[in-house]
Every structure is written in structure tokens, then in C-alpha cells.
Motif scaffolding. Structure first.
Motif, PDB file in Angstrom:
ATOM      1  N   ASN A 663       0.835  -1.205   0.000  1.00  0.00           N
ATOM      2  CA  ASN A 663       0.000   0.000   0.000  1.00  0.00           C
ATOM      3  C   ASN A 663       0.874   1.262   0.000  1.00  0.00           C
ATOM      4  O   ASN A 663       0.592   2.243  -0.673  1.00  0.00           O
ATOM      5  CB  ASN A 663      -0.977  -0.014   1.186  1.00  0.00           C
ATOM      6  CG  ASN A 663      -0.336  -0.422   2.507  1.00  0.00           C
ATOM      7  OD1 ASN A 663       0.890  -0.613   2.572  1.00  0.00           O
ATOM      8  ND2 ASN A 663      -1.123  -0.575   3.561  1.00  0.00           N
ATOM      9  N   MET A 667       1.410   4.079  -3.028  1.00  0.00           N
ATOM     10  CA  MET A 667       1.131   5.488  -2.710  1.00  0.00           C
ATOM     11  C   MET A 667       2.316   6.364  -3.141  1.00  0.00           C
ATOM     12  O   MET A 667       2.146   7.413  -3.770  1.00  0.00           O
ATOM     13  CB  MET A 667       0.910   5.608  -1.198  1.00  0.00           C
ATOM     14  CG  MET A 667       0.625   7.017  -0.734  1.00  0.00           C
ATOM     15  SD  MET A 667       0.758   7.132   1.055  1.00  0.00           S
ATOM     16  CE  MET A 667      -0.130   8.651   1.359  1.00  0.00           C
ATOM     17  N   ILE A 672      -3.735   5.516  -6.171  1.00  0.00           N
ATOM     18  CA  ILE A 672      -4.735   5.889  -5.171  1.00  0.00           C
ATOM     19  C   ILE A 672      -5.289   4.617  -4.521  1.00  0.00           C
ATOM     20  O   ILE A 672      -5.603   3.645  -5.212  1.00  0.00           O
ATOM     21  CB  ILE A 672      -5.847   6.708  -5.841  1.00  0.00           C
ATOM     22  CG1 ILE A 672      -5.207   7.970  -6.434  1.00  0.00           C
ATOM     23  CG2 ILE A 672      -6.946   7.063  -4.828  1.00  0.00           C
ATOM     24  CD1 ILE A 672      -6.124   8.808  -7.269  1.00  0.00           C
ATOM     25  N   THR A 673      -5.380   4.664  -3.206  1.00  0.00           N
ATOM     26  CA  THR A 673      -5.776   3.463  -2.470  1.00  0.00           C
ATOM     27  C   THR A 673      -7.266   3.215  -2.573  1.00  0.00           C
ATOM     28  O   THR A 673      -8.078   4.103  -2.307  1.00  0.00           O
ATOM     29  CB  THR A 673      -5.406   3.622  -0.976  1.00  0.00           C
ATOM     30  OG1 THR A 673      -4.000   3.878  -0.896  1.00  0.00           O
ATOM     31  CG2 THR A 673      -5.753   2.373  -0.181  1.00  0.00           C
ATOM     32  N   ASN A 681      -3.491   1.148   6.053  1.00  0.00           N
ATOM     33  CA  ASN A 681      -4.404   1.948   5.223  1.00  0.00           C
ATOM     34  C   ASN A 681      -4.977   3.103   6.038  1.00  0.00           C
ATOM     35  O   ASN A 681      -5.182   4.204   5.535  1.00  0.00           O
ATOM     36  CB  ASN A 681      -5.591   1.116   4.716  1.00  0.00           C
ATOM     37  CG  ASN A 681      -5.174  -0.011   3.791  1.00  0.00           C
ATOM     38  OD1 ASN A 681      -4.013  -0.099   3.421  1.00  0.00           O
ATOM     39  ND2 ASN A 681      -6.113  -0.872   3.432  1.00  0.00           N
ATOM     40  N   VAL A 685      -4.765   6.947   4.787  1.00  0.00           N
ATOM     41  CA  VAL A 685      -5.923   7.836   4.592  1.00  0.00           C
ATOM     42  C   VAL A 685      -5.781   9.067   5.478  1.00  0.00           C
ATOM     43  O   VAL A 685      -6.097  10.192   5.082  1.00  0.00           O
ATOM     44  CB  VAL A 685      -7.233   7.076   4.904  1.00  0.00           C
ATOM     45  CG1 VAL A 685      -8.421   8.016   4.849  1.00  0.00           C
ATOM     46  CG2 VAL A 685      -7.417   5.938   3.931  1.00  0.00           C
ATOM     47  N   GLU A 690      -9.293  11.651   3.356  1.00  0.00           N
ATOM     48  CA  GLU A 690     -10.264  10.661   2.883  1.00  0.00           C
ATOM     49  C   GLU A 690     -10.717  10.941   1.446  1.00  0.00           C
ATOM     50  O   GLU A 690     -11.051  10.032   0.694  1.00  0.00           O
ATOM     51  CB  GLU A 690     -11.462  10.631   3.826  1.00  0.00           C
ATOM     52  CG  GLU A 690     -12.112   9.274   3.858  1.00  0.00           C
ATOM     53  CD  GLU A 690     -12.990   9.104   5.090  1.00  0.00           C
ATOM     54  OE1 GLU A 690     -14.075   8.541   4.919  1.00  0.00           O
ATOM     55  OE2 GLU A 690     -12.594   9.535   6.189  1.00  0.00           O
ATOM     56  N   ASN A 692      -8.968  11.719  -0.929  1.00  0.00           N
ATOM     57  CA  ASN A 692      -7.968  11.274  -1.911  1.00  0.00           C
ATOM     58  C   ASN A 692      -7.707   9.770  -1.828  1.00  0.00           C
ATOM     59  O   ASN A 692      -6.617   9.286  -2.158  1.00  0.00           O
ATOM     60  CB  ASN A 692      -6.666  12.061  -1.728  1.00  0.00           C
ATOM     61  CG  ASN A 692      -6.874  13.526  -1.999  1.00  0.00           C
ATOM     62  OD1 ASN A 692      -7.451  13.882  -3.034  1.00  0.00           O
ATOM     63  ND2 ASN A 692      -6.472  14.383  -1.077  1.00  0.00           N
ATOM     64  N   ALA A 693      -8.704   9.062  -1.337  1.00  0.00           N
ATOM     65  CA  ALA A 693      -8.635   7.593  -1.295  1.00  0.00           C
ATOM     66  C   ALA A 693     -10.066   7.085  -1.451  1.00  0.00           C
ATOM     67  O   ALA A 693     -11.017   7.858  -1.333  1.00  0.00           O
ATOM     68  CB  ALA A 693      -8.046   7.149   0.033  1.00  0.00           C
ATOM     69  N   ILE A 695     -12.458   4.447   0.184  1.00  0.00           N
ATOM     70  CA  ILE A 695     -12.579   3.556   1.335  1.00  0.00           C
ATOM     71  C   ILE A 695     -13.957   2.909   1.328  1.00  0.00           C
ATOM     72  O   ILE A 695     -14.956   3.550   0.982  1.00  0.00           O
ATOM     73  CB  ILE A 695     -12.350   4.350   2.643  1.00  0.00           C
ATOM     74  CG1 ILE A 695     -10.933   4.935   2.640  1.00  0.00           C
ATOM     75  CG2 ILE A 695     -12.570   3.483   3.876  1.00  0.00           C
ATOM     76  CD1 ILE A 695      -9.812   3.924   2.473  1.00  0.00           C
ATOM     77  N   ASN A 795      -1.127  11.920  -3.346  1.00  0.00           N
ATOM     78  CA  ASN A 795      -0.694  10.667  -2.704  1.00  0.00           C
ATOM     79  C   ASN A 795       0.827  10.616  -2.607  1.00  0.00           C
ATOM     80  O   ASN A 795       1.380  10.330  -1.555  1.00  0.00           O
ATOM     81  CB  ASN A 795      -1.253   9.456  -3.450  1.00  0.00           C
ATOM     82  CG  ASN A 795      -2.582   9.008  -2.853  1.00  0.00           C
ATOM     83  OD1 ASN A 795      -2.620   8.220  -1.922  1.00  0.00           O
ATOM     84  ND2 ASN A 795      -3.688   9.567  -3.360  1.00  0.00           N
ATOM     85  N   CYS A 799       3.283  10.894   1.234  1.00  0.00           N
ATOM     86  CA  CYS A 799       3.773   9.578   1.667  1.00  0.00           C
ATOM     87  C   CYS A 799       4.955   9.675   2.632  1.00  0.00           C
ATOM     88  O   CYS A 799       5.515   8.654   3.035  1.00  0.00           O
ATOM     89  CB  CYS A 799       4.145   8.733   0.452  1.00  0.00           C
ATOM     90  SG  CYS A 799       5.601   9.386  -0.332  1.00  0.00           S
TER      91      CYS A 799
END
Ligand code: RUG
Length: 823
Positions: A663, A667, A672-673, A681, A685, A690, A692-693, A695, A795, A799
Motif C-alpha cells: 500500500n 502510494m 490511489i488506495t 491503510n 488515509v 479521505e 484522496n482515497a 474507502i 498521494n 507519503c
């Protein structure tokens, strides 16, 4: 002040390559094969490394810093050549030198076998940690096993996984050094004799044992740009003497042969199970073998320059990577008492102050427990010590809790004793015998403290801490994705290479149209690179403009590759029934090895390939979706895959994935997760936001609540959700195999009509709708080019936390307390 780059003598390197080709192979440069040119170049590079290696040793001897021994059954190092070039800052001169010799550096890199002395995340984490330790300038030894065969190579035949031995040593390993002079003896079996020595001390001696010789091979671990080279020491086993006639004469023939057999089997092969313990006798032998040799070495190294063994912990710390090396607790006790004459209390003080334990999983099947009789037979003296540790610990539990209102002391003993139910519980030994216990992501540590290890946490809260995993940006960006690495450097300078928190500066470019365009162009280039690889290896043409949706990791039910492929089947149905519906093309990329004996996992691989066959060849689909299973997922192709991913599938059942590190790698590369709130995770996030992911799914609390109440009934979903029903029925209606029963076991895992408690243990159907909805959000978002570019860029920019440099620095500050080497 900016540090000067390391010096690298290009001409010397060139001459060295030519000389090696001549002396190793008696050939001219033109006659040499690519493999020979690789070997000659690797030896030339080793020459340059050895100078730094020796300097590091010398400085360490002068400065006498505290040393960390990272003890691990697995080190998934990946190829060394390119990584060493990067860390020596010698990529450019070596490329030039090879160009001048008419040698293509990329071809050379591809000649190196991908050393796979690990299964997956746990072994790769160990490799990232070594890279960070050297780069941060701490003195460290990786201690492991030199398996003759590493993780098997995976072939896909007719859609099935076939395991092929990994013969990584067949051409030798140019980077290793055999160190005969540091060989050690390791003893197994026999019995323990108690006697009184000349000073009146009660002593214990193992007799009637089998013995093998542990021979170390050292591999250099080069730090980035600082001249520090640490050592990964992996042990091979050899018979102590070759076949002995006198043994034969004495009637000891059987024993001599057994000893030889033991030596030849010990380091033969890595157990290919991830998150699952096979419980084999040979595995326990492997554990004791490399631990005994490593602990003996650490003590001897210390005593070369120090007098008082009672202060060993001031200069040494052992980090036990999972329970696999936990026997180190008892081995250190044994050596301190039996060889160095410390009392129990003195030895215990040293041992607990030296040892630390990392827990990597809460999966019950991965928790190591050994049957007492096996443990006692194989390691009689170690067993005595474990027995005594346990006796004292149970005593302590009784002292602490007896008479406390509302506390069931027996229940405490049941949950915490090291020896219980005729089993030796290795995690308990590690917790009791050390001073630090850490989980590998915030959520994971919380689950350990509140649930899995609750009683331990209540009794000794000071030992518990969290160390969220990390990855090295040197391999997974600088080496894996040179286009993006150059772009980042152009935008924010190159400090990110040793300080990933710098990436935050990229946030300033998130709304910059030109930067967005450049970022997405680089992604496209990397997708083209992967598309080429896929065409070559799978014969499948994929569209680099489609969304690359990637799930690469070990195959395990809890990681839910099955959820992903069921969703693909649904998408397939959707396109067939609504041919005119607007749909953005997607390429689903899978890569995964299944443990050889894990049938459900292997059948899932077959299903993915069967679905790929149908979907990729259906004219109605017309390339709108493609499914690709990349054979033999390993570190070297992972680097290509991460760089090309748009979507990072991290869809484990919440609470099951301790951290995950793929993961973080995705990133870092701007994927994108798409994930559950599981493992790291949650922290990803948190860092990226949130928005940009993507879920979805049950939370860990919801999963644990269901589990406590006996699960749920997936039949309710099957009966009420036509999407689910259709997809599941297709598993057994002949769509994906003429043999309708082939995928029945997967169908049964989900719906188990015989025992509903055992149905869908990983909540696949429960999360299905929410997953489909998240997939839809992705397709929508991708079509808004600017929005997607911004998300992807953010992302990469967010990181910073996930560098293994940060993780290592936390270990140093909070647990190990190492001193930096001055170079
Ligand atoms: O499954 C875990 C991953 O979640 C984690 O990221 C990795 C490194 O900490 O370790 C993996 N793991 C756990 N591999 N084996 C085990 C249990 O022995």
C-alpha cells in the motif's frame, strides 16, 4: 551543508570488468555471455563496496557504538546490483563505463537472479530496514539463513500455479563473502547431564547430540551516499566432519550419516508459507540453527573489546522479527549461564534488556506453538531453560493477581503461560523474555493491546509500543521509477532521497496544471513500460490509457483476491447486459503466489486466470476490461508494477492485515488506495485525506463484533442481492470451466450450506456492494482528469511518513537507543 557525493572511480571499474572477464572466464569481452558480463561487473562493483565495508568496520571498532542485530528467518532483498549502484551514487558512471564497453546496463541488471529469501511483506520489511539502518548510519547486522532454494518460482500452466525450485545460487553470488573463520557449532538432540564443576557450581552439559557446522556468508548492505556498509550475515549448514571411517568402526555409522543428512537438509529450502505456520520439525531446527550461530557470534564479538558480559545489553540489542527467532531468548540465557557462568538472575537481566519482539499478525494460524515433546527432544537444554522461565513467570502471575478482587488467576495463567496444553508458545516467550513488544501499524498495535495480548498489556504496559512499518524510497522510487524520481528532484531538490518528509513540498504543485500533466505523463510512460512486459510475458495487449487497477501481494483468503475477481465478474455481466453504457476501460492486474499446500488460494489463482480467459477473449467486451495475472510476482517485477499502478487494491478484511507495505509503495508512486480501513491503510488515509482515497467496507470493530457473535449468514445476501447471486452461480454453471465442480470449493467457502458458522469467514459478500460502489467512484473520478491528477499527485506528496527511515529512527529513539557512526 550539502554532503559531497561519494567518489567512484569509473576507469578503475571499467578495467576491473575487463580483467574479471579474462580471469574468471578466459574470454574476451566479445565472447562473454550476458551472465558472464553481469558476474564480471558485479565483482567489479563489489571491489568498490569492499573498501567502504572495511572503512565502516574500522570506524565501528574505533567508535564502539551500540549494535542492533535484526534477527529474521526471512530477508527478501531483491536484486542487489542496481540497488548498490543507486546507494553508492554510482549509477551514472557505471552506466557510462558499461556503455563504453558496449554493455547494456539494463540487460546486465536482468541477469541477476532475484534473491527471494522471504515470502512477502515480513521479509521485504527486513530488507527495507537494513537499507535504512545503513543510510541512517547505524551499525547493524541482519542475521538469517542462506537457503539454497528461496521462494519458489511460479509458473502458470493452464491457469494453475506450478512451483519451480528457485536456483538462485546456481551461478554463484558475486556479492557474498564466505567467512570460514567465523563458523560455529550448533547442537541438536541428546540429553542434558548435570554435574558439579571444580568450583562447586552446578553445571549442565548437553551430551549425545548431533552437531552441525554453521558457516556464515556476508552480504554488504550499502547505505545511501554515506559510505556506510553494514552486513547481512546468512548461515549455511555443513557437516562437522565428512564421512568418518572411525565412526563406522565404532559402530557409530548411523549417527555419522544422520549428522550429514541433517546438515544437508537444514538450509535447503525456505518454507513458502506466509502468515501460516506448517509446524514442521525441520523448521524448528532452522530457527535454532541460525539463532544459536548468531547469538554465539554477538557474544564473542562483544567480548573482543569488552570485559563484563553483564553489560552486554549496553552495546547490543536483538530485534526478533516475529516469533520465528524467539528461541534467541533461551539461547542467550543458555550461553550466558553455561558458557559464561552468569547466575540465572544475572543472565535474565541481560537477556530481557537485550531482546525485543515485533508482532506481525493476529491470524491464529500464524502464531507459533511447538509441541512440548518435539521441542524437548530437539533442544533439551533450551527446553529446561524455557521451563524455568515459565515456572518463574507463572509464579509472578500468581503473586501479582492472587487475592485481587474479580480476577481469575487460572484464566490469566491459561492465557499467558509460555508452556500450556503441552505447547511452547513462542510469542509468550518473546514477550516475557524481552523489554519491547511492538505491532506494525497503529490499528494493529491497538488490537494487540485491547484484544489479542490484552492480559500481557495489562500486566506489563510499559513493554508495548507501535512502530508503523515503512519502505525504502531508494528502491521503490529512485530505482523503480526513475522518471518520477527525476521529476520530484526537479521540483523540490533531492533531499527526499534521505528524508521522505520533504515530499510534502510537492503539495504546492497539486493544482498546477502543468505539473499535473507532467505527473500523469510519467504515469503513462510507466504504464507503457508495464504493458510491454505484459505483452512479452502474457501475450496480452493492454491499453496503457485504461485504468491500471492493481492487486499484487501474497494470495491469502484474508487479502480477498476473491472479492476482487468476483467484482470483475460482475463488471463483465454489467457490460454484457448494458453494451451501450458509458464505461471507462480498466485493466485489472493481479500478481500473487500461493503457499504450495494452500488449496483455496491456488484455486483462486486458477479462477483469476479462467476469468481472464473468458473476459479477454469475449468480442462483446471489446477490450473494455482486461484481466492480467502476472506470473512469478517478485521484487524485480514489483518495481515495474508499482510505478504503473493507478489504483492500489488494499481490500483485506478489516482487522486482518497487520500493516501492509505494498500500500505504501503504490502510494509513493502516485496510485490511489482503494481499501478497507485496515492495517496501515488507516494511516495512509489519515495522511492523504479521505477525499484522496476510496474507502469501503466493514470497519475492524464491526468485523470483530460479528466474529464474537459467530459470524453472519451470507445466504441472506445471496437470496436478496441478485448481483451477488448471479456472480456466485457463475462459479458453478460452467461459465469459467467445463468442469462445473472445479470452483465449487470457492462457492462453498462463501456460502457453506452445511455449516453457516464457517461461511464467508472473510466477509466478502458482506462487503460486496460497498466494494462495487467504491469501484464506481473510481471510474467516475478517473474521467475527471484534473481531479485524478491532483489526487494522485497528493498521494505521492503525502507519503513522507511511510519511509522505513522514519520507522527505523523511531526504533532507535524509543527502543534501541543506538549511536550514529561518524564516517
Ligand atoms: O501480513 C503481514 C503484513 O501485514 C505486514 O505488513 C508484514 C510486515 O510487517 O508482515 C506480514 N506478515 C505477517 N508476514 N508474515 C506474518 C506472520 O508471520
Amino acid at each position: 551543508m550539502k554532503k559531497k557525493p561519494l567518489k567512484f572511480d569509473k576507469d578503475l571499474f571499467k578495467r576491473s570488468v575487463q580483467y574479471n572477464v579474462k580471469t574468471l572466464y578466459r574470454k574476451t569481452m566479445e565472447e562473454a555471455t550476458e551472465q558472464e558480463l553481469y558476474q564480471a561487473s558485479a565483482y567489479a562493483l563489489k571491489d568498490a563496496i569492499v573498501d567502504h565495508w572495511m572503512t565502516t568496520q574500522k570506524k565501528a571498532a574505533e567508535q564502539d557504538p551500540k549494535i542492533v542485530y535484526y534477527m529474521s528467518m526471512e530477508f527478501l532483498m531483491g536484486r542487489a546490483f542496481g540497488n548498490n549502484l543507486i546507494n553508492l551514487q554510482a549509477y551514472k558512471p557505471v552506466k557510462e563505463a558499461l556503455d563504453e564497453l558496449n554493455i547494456d546496463l539494463n540487460l546486465i541488471e536482468d541477469q541477476e537472479p532475484d534473491p527471494a529469501l522471504g515470502n512477502g511483506g515480513l521479509g521485504r520489511l527486513a530488507a527495507c530496514f537494513l537499507d535504512s539502518l545503513s543510510t541512517l548510519g547505524y551499525v547493524a547486522y541482519g542475521c538469517g539463513i542462506r537457503y539454497k532454494y528461496g521462494m519458489f518460482r511460479q509458473k502458470i500452466q493452464d491457469g494453475y500455479q506450478v512451483e519451480v525450485p528457485d536456483t538462485w545460487l546456481e551461478n554463484g553470488n558475486p556479492f557474498e563473502l564466505r567467512r570460514n573463520e567465523y563458523a560455529k557449532e550448533v547442537k541438536f538432540g541428546g540429553y542434558v547431564n548435570m554435574y558439579t564443576d571444580e568450583r562447586g557450581r552446578t553445571m549442565f552439559k548437553q551430551e549425545g547430540y548431533q552437531v552441525v557446522r554453521a558457516v556464515p556468508y556476508d552480504l554488504p548492505v550499502v547505505g545511501y551516499g554515506n559510505g556506510v556498509v553494514n552486513t547481512l550475515r546468512i548461515w549455511d549448514a555443513e557437516p562437522i566432519q565428512c564421512f568418518q571411517l572411525d565412526s563406522f568402526d565404532k559402530g557409530d555409522y548411523q549417527k555419522a550419516v544422520e549428522q550429514e543428512n541433517l546438515a544437508s537438509q537444514l538450509c535447503e529450502v525456505l518454507y513458502p508459507n506466509d502468515n501460516h505456520i506448517a509446524g514442521k520439525e525441520l523448521r524448528l531446527k532452522q530457527q535454532y540453527f541460525f539463532i544459536s550461530a548468531s547469538v554465539q557470534t554477538a557474544l564473542q564479538r562483544y567480548l573482543k573489546h569488552h570485559e563484563d558480559i553483564r553489560k552486554f545489553y549496553e552495546k547490543n540489542v536483538f530485534q526478533l522479527n516475529d516469533t520465528h527467532p524467539t528461541v534467541a531468548v533461551a539461547e542467550l540465557m543458555r550461553l550466558l549461564m553455561d558458557e559464561y557462568y552468569l547466575s540465572w538472575d544475572e543472565a535474565w537481566d541481560v537477556t530481557t534488556k537485550t531482546c525485543c519482539y515485533t508482532n506481525h499478525t493476529i491470524m491464529a494460524e500464524a502464531l507459533e506453538k511447538w509441541p512440548v515433546d518435539l521441542f524437548q527432544r530437539l533442544l533439551p537444554r533450551i527446553y529446561q531453560i524455557v521451563d524455568e522461565i515459565n515456572r518463574r513467570f507463572v509464579d509472578q502471575i500468581m503473586r501479582q493477581y492472587s487475592g485481587s478482587a474479580g480476577i481469575d488467576v487460572q484464566a490469566k495463567i491459561r492465557s499467558m503461560a509460555i508452556l500450556y496444553d503441552n505447547q511452547v508458545k513462542m510469542a509468550h516467550l518473546a514477550i516475557v523474555g524481552g523489554h519491547s513488544v511492538n505491532g506494525v501499524a497503529r490499528l494493529h498495535t491497538e488490537i494487540l493491546e485491547k484484544r489479542e495480548l490484552k492480559d500481557f498489556y495489562e500486566m506489563m504496559p510499559e513493554k508495548f509500543n507501535n512502530k508503523t512499518n515503512g519502505i525504502t524510497q531508494r528502491r521503490f522510487l529512485l530505482h523503480a521509477n526513475p522518471l518520477l524520481a527525476d521529476w520530484v528532484t526537479e521540483k523540490i531538490g533531492d533531499d527526499w532521497i534521505v528524508d521522505l518528509s520533504q515530499m510534502e513540498k510537492l503539495k504546492a504543485f497539486a493544482d498546477d496544471k502543468k505539473a499535473q500533466q507532467e505527473f500523469m505523463d510519467i504515469k503513462l510512460q510507466n504504464k507503457k513500460r508495464l504493458a510491454k512486459y505484459i505483452l512479452k510475458h502474457n501475450g496480452i495487449e493492454v491499453d496503457p490509457k485504461s485504468i491500471f487497477d492493481v492487486q499484487v501481494k501474497r494470495l491469502h483468503e484474508y487479502k480477498r483476491q476473491l472479492l476482487n475477481i468476483l467484482q470483475v465478474i460482475h463488471k463483465y455481466n454489467d457490460i454484457k447486459t448494458h453494451p451501450n453504457k458509458d464505461f471507462y476501460p480498466k485493466t485489472y492486474i493481479f500478481g500473487a503466489k500461493a503457499a504450495a499446500g494452500y488449496l483455496t488460494a491456488k484455486l483462486t489463482i486458477k479462477l483469476i486466470n479462467a476469468v481472464a480467459d473468458v473476459v479477454n477473449n469475449d468480442p462483446d467486451i471489446d477490450g473494455k476490461i482486461k484481466v492480467v495475472f502476472i506470473e512469478d510476482y517478485k521484487v524485480s517485477n514489483a518495481e515495474l508494477i508499482f510505478a504503473a499502478a493507478d489504483v492500489s487494491e488494499q481490500i483485506s478484511t478489516a482487522s486482518k492485515e497487520a500493516s501492509g507495505t505494498g500500500n505504501m509503495k503504490m502510494m509513493l508512486n502516485g496510485a490511489i488506495t482503494l481499501g478497507t480501513l485496515d492495517g496501515a491503510n488507516v494511516e495512509i488515509v489519515n495522511e492523504v485525506g479521505e477525499e484522496n482515497a476510496f474507502i469501503f467496507g466493514l470497519t475492524s470493530q464491526e468485523v470483530m463484533d460479528y466474529e464474537r457473535n459467530g459470524g453472519y449468514n451470507p445466504m441472506d445476501i445471496y437470496n436478496s442481492n441478485p448481483n451477488v447471486k448471479k456472480v456466485l452461480d457463475m462459479l458453478v454453471d460452467g461459465t469459467f470451466s467445463n468442469d462445473r465442480e472445479l470452483f465449487r470449493p470457492l462457492y462453498n467457502c462463501l456460502l457453506n450450506t452445511v455449516n453457516s458458522n464457517k461461511a464467508d469467514q472473510y466477509f466478502i459478500l458482506k462487503d460486496f456492494e460497498s466494494y462495487l460502489e467504491a469501484q464506481k467512484r473510481i471510474s467516475d473520478a478517473y474521467q475527471d482528469k484534473k481531479r485524478w491528477a491532483k489526487m494522485a499527485l497528493l498521494n505521492t506528496a503525502s507519503c513522507g511518513k511511510f519511509s522505513s527511515d522514519r520507522t527505523i529512527q523511531e526504533y532507535v529513539d524509543e527502543v534501541w537507543h543506538l549511536d550514529k557512526l561518524e564516517m
